[in-house]
Design a protein around this motif. Structure first.
Motif, PDB file in Angstrom:
ATOM      1  N   TYR A  22       2.989  11.826  21.850  1.00 22.16           N
ATOM      2  CA  TYR A  22       2.393  11.913  20.060  1.00 22.16           C
ATOM      3  C   TYR A  22       2.932  11.113  19.862  1.00 22.16           C
ATOM      4  O   TYR A  22       4.461  10.568  19.353  1.00 22.16           O
ATOM      5  CB  TYR A  22       3.255  13.395  20.234  1.00 22.16           C
ATOM      6  CG  TYR A  22       2.963  14.255  21.434  1.00 22.16           C
ATOM      7  CD1 TYR A  22       1.391  15.554  21.095  1.00 22.16           C
ATOM      8  CD2 TYR A  22       3.069  14.857  22.187  1.00 22.16           C
ATOM      9  CE1 TYR A  22       0.747  15.997  22.238  1.00 22.16           C
ATOM     10  CE2 TYR A  22       2.528  15.827  22.975  1.00 22.16           C
ATOM     11  CZ  TYR A  22       1.697  16.468  22.929  1.00 22.16           C
ATOM     12  OH  TYR A  22       0.572  17.490  23.799  1.00 22.16           O
ATOM     13  N   GLU A  34       0.000  20.331  24.917  1.00 25.99           N
ATOM     14  CA  GLU A  34       1.244  21.288  25.762  1.00 25.99           C
ATOM     15  C   GLU A  34       1.335  22.366  26.976  1.00 25.99           C
ATOM     16  O   GLU A  34       0.989  21.872  28.248  1.00 25.99           O
ATOM     17  CB  GLU A  34       2.879  21.500  25.297  1.00 25.99           C
ATOM     18  CG  GLU A  34       3.101  19.575  24.482  1.00 25.99           C
ATOM     19  CD  GLU A  34       3.916  19.014  25.459  1.00 25.99           C
ATOM     20  OE1 GLU A  34       4.729  19.420  26.519  1.00 25.99           O
ATOM     21  OE2 GLU A  34       3.006  17.921  25.511  1.00 25.99           O
ATOM     22  N   TYR A  60      -0.124  31.751  24.561  1.00 24.41           N
ATOM     23  CA  TYR A  60       0.321  30.694  23.037  1.00 24.41           C
ATOM     24  C   TYR A  60       0.938  31.463  22.541  1.00 24.41           C
ATOM     25  O   TYR A  60       2.323  31.363  21.563  1.00 24.41           O
ATOM     26  CB  TYR A  60      -0.572  30.057  22.313  1.00 24.41           C
ATOM     27  CG  TYR A  60      -0.307  29.646  20.659  1.00 24.41           C
ATOM     28  CD1 TYR A  60       0.127  27.986  20.994  1.00 24.41           C
ATOM     29  CD2 TYR A  60       0.756  30.034  19.631  1.00 24.41           C
ATOM     30  CE1 TYR A  60      -0.239  27.258  20.035  1.00 24.41           C
ATOM     31  CE2 TYR A  60       0.902  28.973  18.862  1.00 24.41           C
ATOM     32  CZ  TYR A  60       0.143  27.936  18.797  1.00 24.41           C
ATOM     33  OH  TYR A  60       0.601  27.451  17.593  1.00 24.41           O
ATOM     34  N   LEU A 119      -1.552  21.679  28.892  1.00 22.12           N
ATOM     35  CA  LEU A 119      -0.887  20.538  30.229  1.00 22.12           C
ATOM     36  C   LEU A 119      -0.548  21.859  31.305  1.00 22.12           C
ATOM     37  O   LEU A 119      -0.485  21.463  32.714  1.00 22.12           O
ATOM     38  CB  LEU A 119       0.103  19.504  29.998  1.00 22.12           C
ATOM     39  CG  LEU A 119      -0.930  17.976  28.985  1.00 22.12           C
ATOM     40  CD1 LEU A 119       0.442  17.407  28.144  1.00 22.12           C
ATOM     41  CD2 LEU A 119      -2.088  17.308  30.004  1.00 22.12           C
ATOM     42  N   ASP A 120       0.347  22.856  30.800  1.00 23.94           N
ATOM     43  CA  ASP A 120       1.538  23.174  31.385  1.00 23.94           C
ATOM     44  C   ASP A 120       0.461  24.525  32.467  1.00 23.94           C
ATOM     45  O   ASP A 120       0.897  24.492  34.047  1.00 23.94           O
ATOM     46  CB  ASP A 120       1.969  24.825  30.719  1.00 23.94           C
ATOM     47  CG  ASP A 120       3.605  24.136  29.798  1.00 23.94           C
ATOM     48  OD1 ASP A 120       3.663  22.701  30.051  1.00 23.94           O
ATOM     49  OD2 ASP A 120       3.962  24.261  29.175  1.00 23.94           O
ATOM     50  N   ARG A 151       0.161  20.323  18.790  1.00 22.88           N
ATOM     51  CA  ARG A 151       0.643  19.378  20.385  1.00 22.88           C
ATOM     52  C   ARG A 151       1.245  20.787  21.262  1.00 22.88           C
ATOM     53  O   ARG A 151       1.114  20.735  22.244  1.00 22.88           O
ATOM     54  CB  ARG A 151       2.184  18.348  19.074  1.00 22.88           C
ATOM     55  CG  ARG A 151       3.035  18.618  20.131  1.00 22.88           C
ATOM     56  CD  ARG A 151       4.021  17.096  19.924  1.00 22.88           C
ATOM     57  NE  ARG A 151       4.948  18.112  19.328  1.00 22.88           N
ATOM     58  CZ  ARG A 151       6.462  17.767  18.124  1.00 22.88           C
ATOM     59  NH1 ARG A 151       6.011  16.424  18.178  1.00 22.88           N
ATOM     60  NH2 ARG A 151       6.790  18.503  17.852  1.00 22.88           N
ATOM     61  N   ASN A 152       1.391  21.791  20.136  1.00 26.02           N
ATOM     62  CA  ASN A 152       2.167  23.133  21.255  1.00 26.02           C
ATOM     63  C   ASN A 152       0.246  23.644  22.080  1.00 26.02           C
ATOM     64  O   ASN A 152       1.345  23.388  23.085  1.00 26.02           O
ATOM     65  CB  ASN A 152       2.700  23.837  20.090  1.00 26.02           C
ATOM     66  CG  ASN A 152       3.539  23.735  19.402  1.00 26.02           C
ATOM     67  OD1 ASN A 152       4.192  23.167  20.050  1.00 26.02           O
ATOM     68  ND2 ASN A 152       4.043  24.939  18.519  1.00 26.02           N
ATOM     69  N   ARG A 181       0.540  20.702  34.214  1.00 27.11           N
ATOM     70  CA  ARG A 181       0.599  18.515  34.021  1.00 27.11           C
ATOM     71  C   ARG A 181       0.384  18.174  34.597  1.00 27.11           C
ATOM     72  O   ARG A 181       0.796  16.499  34.753  1.00 27.11           O
ATOM     73  CB  ARG A 181       2.054  18.942  33.676  1.00 27.11           C
ATOM     74  CG  ARG A 181       3.170  19.566  32.835  1.00 27.11           C
ATOM     75  CD  ARG A 181       4.181  19.348  32.543  1.00 27.11           C
ATOM     76  NE  ARG A 181       4.111  18.503  31.154  1.00 27.11           N
ATOM     77  CZ  ARG A 181       3.236  18.600  29.901  1.00 27.11           C
ATOM     78  NH1 ARG A 181       3.134  19.868  29.443  1.00 27.11           N
ATOM     79  NH2 ARG A 181       3.976  17.906  28.600  1.00 27.11           N
ATOM     80  N   GLU A 188       0.822  12.383  31.462  1.00 28.81           N
ATOM     81  CA  GLU A 188       2.373  11.997  30.185  1.00 28.81           C
ATOM     82  C   GLU A 188       0.948  11.133  28.814  1.00 28.81           C
ATOM     83  O   GLU A 188       0.462  11.069  28.910  1.00 28.81           O
ATOM     84  CB  GLU A 188       2.771  10.400  30.394  1.00 28.81           C
ATOM     85  CG  GLU A 188       4.348  10.460  29.507  1.00 28.81           C
ATOM     86  CD  GLU A 188       4.828   8.736  29.378  1.00 28.81           C
ATOM     87  OE1 GLU A 188       4.238   7.931  30.324  1.00 28.81           O
ATOM     88  OE2 GLU A 188       5.276   8.582  29.112  1.00 28.81           O
ATOM     89  N   VAL A 189       2.335  12.192  27.698  1.00 29.22           N
ATOM     90  CA  VAL A 189       1.696  12.336  26.756  1.00 29.22           C
ATOM     91  C   VAL A 189       2.352  11.479  25.800  1.00 29.22           C
ATOM     92  O   VAL A 189       2.993  11.964  26.064  1.00 29.22           O
ATOM     93  CB  VAL A 189       0.908  13.347  26.177  1.00 29.22           C
ATOM     94  CG1 VAL A 189       0.234  14.275  25.097  1.00 29.22           C
ATOM     95  CG2 VAL A 189       0.056  14.387  27.555  1.00 29.22           C
ATOM     96  N   TYR A 198      -6.839  22.653  22.932  1.00 27.88           N
ATOM     97  CA  TYR A 198      -6.521  23.288  24.247  1.00 27.88           C
ATOM     98  C   TYR A 198      -7.773  22.809  25.070  1.00 27.88           C
ATOM     99  O   TYR A 198      -8.253  22.047  25.852  1.00 27.88           O
ATOM    100  CB  TYR A 198      -6.704  24.486  23.732  1.00 27.88           C
ATOM    101  CG  TYR A 198      -5.990  24.993  24.866  1.00 27.88           C
ATOM    102  CD1 TYR A 198      -4.806  25.896  25.102  1.00 27.88           C
ATOM    103  CD2 TYR A 198      -7.427  25.497  26.416  1.00 27.88           C
ATOM    104  CE1 TYR A 198      -4.514  25.518  26.941  1.00 27.88           C
ATOM    105  CE2 TYR A 198      -7.478  26.476  26.988  1.00 27.88           C
ATOM    106  CZ  TYR A 198      -5.767  26.391  27.600  1.00 27.88           C
ATOM    107  OH  TYR A 198      -5.601  27.289  28.289  1.00 27.88           O
TER     108      TYR A 198
END
Lengths: 396, 319, 378
Positions: A76, A57, A294, A60-61, A53-54, A65, A73-74, A310
């Protein structure tokens, strides 16, 4: 008419809670890309799901996004490592949230349970880890992609490594479940010497490997090859070292050492060998950016589970951009996904006809960065452009 | 080399391997005994089915790992974790379980099942998702020459010693001390013990604390081998239940024999079934079939015992 | 507290009937709300309710705590899956094979385990179910641990189209109603009376000349067969079979559903299944830490709502309301604090505080007489 009014009122009252969520989603039908992500967020293996998940995300960053200029929109969901739960969450994402893409899935049994409703609804499913051989072979599907690997691929790399190291007699230990079988078969497909012993252990509840280790000691092979993902990997390495075998009989592994287990394995994995398609120090720009950011954001090293996630995000983004955000154009999306026109953290990769990657496998080792800090580094490339053996069985 | 020499050395070699596997089985069995002893005490005396015993096992291991990290010494961490877990057990007993003694077994199952869920999430929040490891001190990472030509890991040998000591301690405690007398009396007839002016509530709380400490001992002894993780008590709890049922509810002696039996059957199955099946199947098939068979062995053993002796090997008198 | 009396308690019957009717209207709600997932979710709930009702027949009325009921779900499901794998999809072959298969397995397990009592019975049913589980795990021809995808659903020859979600749902719902009706008939027959009589005192029943063992075995087989039916439906609805469907935790869930709803009550397991699965769904959609709320809820239900939901309804609303309030409070706390990192800690604290307060309150009200603890072996 009266009846239907009554029905409406009762219905609204009885399920008002659900009504709220439904209204919520009706309002969200704007121009937006919805991605459902199923992974394990609770239980003993939650660390991997959280890492995935990290990483997703973070990807996306990095793209602001947005994919192809459209906000993303994700959602989880936690599969609790149970096939039944994973399938129900998948149904929820497809039917209630009406996602445009499905992604995630650590465990092959969860993926296999959830797979049919996704592809039946003509939604693209991109696995961020599980790569069972069925889906690479007979059951391959136009709507399924694996941004990770096919089960046999990495062990095949280790098989080549064993040949390079001139190992003649090999002992195999792996858990007795489908992926464990695939991982054992993978190494046997390329290893040229003799397999002098093979133990399949109980999965997932066997924690003590003393019986197997005693047998290894008695058999005296040139090397031992293991596959124990997650926690079990720490247990095996601990017990192997406690038995003082590490120096006598070299240990080769696949998917058994990662950023999470390394925190517990520490010195135990030094001087052992493993093969994988990705390492945190691969010199590609995408990988450097991923690993550096990360580490900055989470004060932690990402695992291969994260790296794959990723890649999934970037793969989807490349397809959305190629079709200019027209998500109805399934044919176009598939072509774009097949092209894999994105910068993978693993470096050059392309998709085989069964939608599984063709990529290189590297020999790696763990090393001590400083007191209490360990990391993984690449030693050499074992083999380039490795294809998985199930591909010919795929009629697509 | 004459054929005779080969046969003889092979025989010698197989005997050594057999002894080593016997030790492995014994060690697994004794670890299981530590866990089952507390469970059978609580079950036998208070008639309480405590599924959360596995959670105490897990919490004991987490406490030991944390305290080892803080103090830098495994021994100190272990010694501190025992009273800490006993205290946790007492708190759980006083808050929740004390009210359940008069209830049905099924109420116990439901309530303690709830506790399992609670403790698993609590452990995740307190100790993180990654789990913990207890690195052994160098003095325990050595090998111990059990027989010439048969080195055995010192720590595994230590588990055998601790398990045996614990068995002796429990035997003396239950059979020879005043507390043990009260425990036995309380198990047979609570009203009478209460009428004699003994605080039965306090007695039960103490027994529960003792059970929790035993669970913690099992957890922290297992931790250096199996690492500490969320939910580590869930599956092994079923095994512990199998042990106390084979042994007979409330019987420490039964639990001891059943635990060692299960440890040996399981290890021997894993160790020798693949080779035995290997004579008729390919090595890969033998490995898989042997695993499936050896997983079943424990349950076949238990079914066999219960079909022949419906109340276990050592049924408690007066039940 | 005879179970007959409970059955006739009007509140439970009314509540149960209303719930059944509401369940019957789920497809309508799903359509009105444009939420197909609701139908999927309730299909699962109805199927699990059938399994819980089957367990209640022997657990609630017969006092036989089977900790291996998931095995029959597995047998029913695997029969469908394996036949479909070999291209046999006709209902008139699949269903009888699955039902007879579950009945035979139940017969075997019952024969071996019914000679034991109490915890020994519980553990023996568990052990035998584990054997079935490991068989599934070792069935590599059918996917082993990975399980098997069912590519084509059961073919009812034009009579029913199971690919249609509404049809499948109504099939499950009708079967649930039939199973409830069947349970009602069985329980109130002479057979049912003997079964319940043997629960409270099997020696007396034996002295009266009833072959208790045979009665129990019959009930056990009926229960296993109905549970096999739930297995058929599970396999159909998920298009998938795997050993996970007969893992021991599944059997544990079924027991929890029955006890939560109220044992030995006709509608109890239905309440239990709906509450259990709805709570799971709602709580888990709010926070991944949902079990820290769910666990204490179970504990509180045991402490306060004796006899489960059904018992609370019969005895009056006080205990029920209190439990409900605490539950709502906990859920609210989680929901409210969802977005912050410190929620877990806050939830633990709030939950623990609420539980301790409630228990303290209860202890002040009624002294717990441990000394009078009876040895009522379940």
């Amino acid at each position: 008419m009266k009846m239907s009014t009554l029905l409406r009122v009762t219905g609204a009252l009885a399920v008002s809670a659900l009504a709220l969520t439904a209204a919520d989603h009706a309002a969200a039908q704007a121009k937006k890309i919805k991605i459902g992500f199923v992974t394990t967020l609770s239980g003993p293996n939650a660390a991997y799901g959280i890492d995935m998940r990290n990483s997703f995300e973070l990807a996306l960053d990095h793209m602001g996004r947005k994919m192809g200029g459209i906000p993303v929109e994700v959602i989880y969901e936690d599969d609790e490592q149970k096939p039944e739960v994973g399938k129900q969450k998948t149904d929820k994402l497809l039917q209630r949230d009406r996602v445009d893409f499905m992604a995630g899935y650590i465990w092959s049994n969860v993926l296999l349970a959830s797979y049919k409703p996704v592809v039946d609804s003509k939604t693209f499913l991109i696995s961020a880890n599980a790569g069972p051989s069925q889906l690479a072979g007979e059951q391959c599907n136009p709507y399924f992609f694996a941004a990770s690997w096919a089960n046999e691929q990495n062990p095949m790399g280790v098989g080549h490594l064993l040949n390079q190291k001139n190992v003649k007699r090999l002992y195999i230990v792996a858990p007795n479940y489908a992926a464990g079988q695939d991982m054992a078969n993978g190494v046997k497909a390329t290893f040229k010497g003799e397999v002098v012993g093979q133990d399949m252990t109980r999965w997932p509840d066997q924690l003590d490997f003393s019986a197997e280790i005693s047998k290894i000691r008695a058999t005296k092979p040139d090397a031992v090859y293991i596959f124990f993902p997650g926690r079990a990997g720490v247990q095996f390495y601990t017990q192997y070292s406690q038995a003082n075998l590490k120096k006598e009989i070299p240990l080769y592994s696949v998917f058994t050492v990662d950023g999470v287990t390394l925190k517990l394995q520490k010195d135990l994995v030094l001087d052992t060998y493993f093969g994988l398609f990705w390492a945190p120090d691969l010199p590609y720009a995408a990988n450097q950016k991923f690993v550096t950011d990360y580490k900055k954001k989470h004060k932690d090293t990402p695992t291969f589970y994260g790296a794959q996630s990723y890649d999934v995000a970037n793969l989807i983004a490349s397809a959305v951009a190629a079709t200019k955000g027209n998500l109805k154009d399934k044919e176009g999306l598939r072509k774009a996904l097949e092209a894999a026109n994105f910068d993978s953290v693993r470096g050059p990769m392309k998709f085989n006809k069964n939608h599984f990657p063709i990529h290189a496998i590297y020999q790696q080792e763990a090393y001590k960065v400083s007191e209490n800090e360990y990391d993984i580094r690449t030693i050499s490339k074992i083999i380039d452009n490795l294809e998985d053996p199930s591909a010919p069985k795929c009629k697509m | 080399m004459t054929p005779r020499f080969i046969t003889r050395s092979l025989f010698f070699f197989m005997t050594l391997l057999l002894i080593e596997q016997f030790l492995n089985g014994l060690q697994i069995g004794l670890l299981l005994f530590l866990l089952a002893a507390g469970l059978t005490l609580v079950f036998g005396i208070m008639d309480l089915v405590n599924l959360a015993h596995g959670s105490l096992y897990m919490m004991g291991a987490f406490f030991a790992a944390t305290l080892t990290e803080w103090t830098g010494s495994f021994l100190l961490g272990a010694l501190l974790a025992l009273p800490a877990t006993a205290l946790l057990g007492i708190v759980v007993e006083v808050i929740a379980l004390r009210n359940l003694y008069t209830r049905d077994h099924l109420d116990h199952v439901l309530a303690t099942f709830g506790l399992i869920l609670f403790f698993n999430e609590l452990a995740r929040i307190l100790f993180g998702v990654g789990g913990m490891a207890i690195p052994l001190p160098d003095s325990l990472l050595t090998h111990f020459e059990v027989l010439p030509g048969l080195p055995y890991p010192t720590y595994r040998f230590l588990i055998i010693v601790v398990g045996l000591l614990c068995a002796v301690f429990l035997y003396v405690l239950v059979q020879k001390t005043r507390l043990g007398m009260l425990i036995r009396a309380g198990a047979t007839n609570r009203e009478m013990v209460g009428a004699l002016g003994i605080d039965i509530k306090l007695l039960f709380t103490l027994v529960f604390g003792l059970g929790a400490a035993l669970a913690a001992l099992a957890g922290l002894m297992a931790a250096p081998i199996t690492t500490v993780q969320i939910g580590m008590g869930d599956n092994i709890l079923i095994l512990a239940l199998v042990v106390i049922v084979i042994g007979g509810i409330g019987s420490i002696r039964g639990a001891f024999i059943a635990a060692v039996m299960i440890g040996l059957v399981d290890t021997m199955g894993r160790a020798f079934l693949p080779n035995m099946l290997g004579t008729v199947l390919s090595p890969a098939d033998a490995g898989t079939v042997a695993e499936a068979l050896s997983s079943m062995l424990i349950y076949i053993l238990m079914s066999g015992v219960l079909v022949l002796r419906p109340a276990g090997l050592f049924p408690a008198p007066g039940r | 507290m005879s179970s007959l009396l409970r059955l006739k308690s009007p509140i439970t019957t009314i509540a149960g009937s209303i719930l059944l009717v509401l369940l019957g209207l789920v497809p309508v709600f799903a359509m009105l709300l444009d939420d197909p997932f609701m139908l999927t979710l309730f299909t699962r709930i109805v199927i699990m309710a059938i399994a819980a009702v089957s367990l209640n027949l022997i657990l609630g009325y017969g006092g036989m705590v089977s900790f291996g009921h998931a095995a029959y779900i597995g047998v029913g499901g695997y029969a469908i899956g394996i036949l479909a794998h070999h291209g046999i999809t006709e209902a008139w072959i699949q269903w009888p094979v699955a039902l007879i298969g579950s009945a035979l397995v139940a017969l075997l397990i019952g024969l071996l385990s019914l000679r034991t009592k109490g915890i020994f019975f519980i553990m023996l049913t568990l052990a035998l179910a584990q054997l079935v589980y490991y068989l599934g795990n070792g069935a590599y021809a059918y996917g082993g641990d990975d399980g098997l995808t069912i590519l084509q659903r059961t073919d009812f020859g034009g009579l029913l189209d199971l690919n249609d979600k509404e049809t499948l749902y109504y099939l499950c719902w009708v079967l649930l109603v039939i199973v409830l009706w069947l349970t009602y008939r069985v329980v109130n027959s002479r057979f049912g009376m003997v079964l319940q009589g043997a629960k409270s005192n099997d020696r007396r029943m034996a002295t009266l000349g009833f072959p208790v063992f045979r009665y129990r075995l019959t009930a056990f087989v009926i229960s296993g067969t109905i549970c096999g039916l739930a297995g058929i439906l599970t396999a159909t609805y998920t298009d998938f079979i795997s050993p996970a469907m007969m893992h021991w935790t599944r059997s544990g869930d079924l027991i929890v559903m029955v006890v939560l709803g109220g044992m030995g009550s006709l509608f109890g397991p239905l309440f239990g299944a709906v509450t259990f699965l709805m709570l799971e769904e709602i709580l888990s959609s709010w926070t991944e830490y949902w079990k820290i709320v769910f666990g204490p809820i179970l504990l509180l239900v045991v402490l306060f709502a004796r006899g489960g939901i059904d018992g609370a309804m019969v005895r009056g609303a006080a205990g029920y309301a209190l439990t409900g309030l605490i539950t709502l409070f906990l859920i609210y706390v989680v929901h409210y604090l969802w977005y912050d990192d410190w929620i877990p800690a806050a939830v633990v604290l709030a939950g623990a505080a609420a539980a301790i307060l409630a228990i303290w309150y209860r202890q002040r009200r009624e002294a717990v007489a441990i000394a009078s603890a009876g040895g009522d072996h379940a």
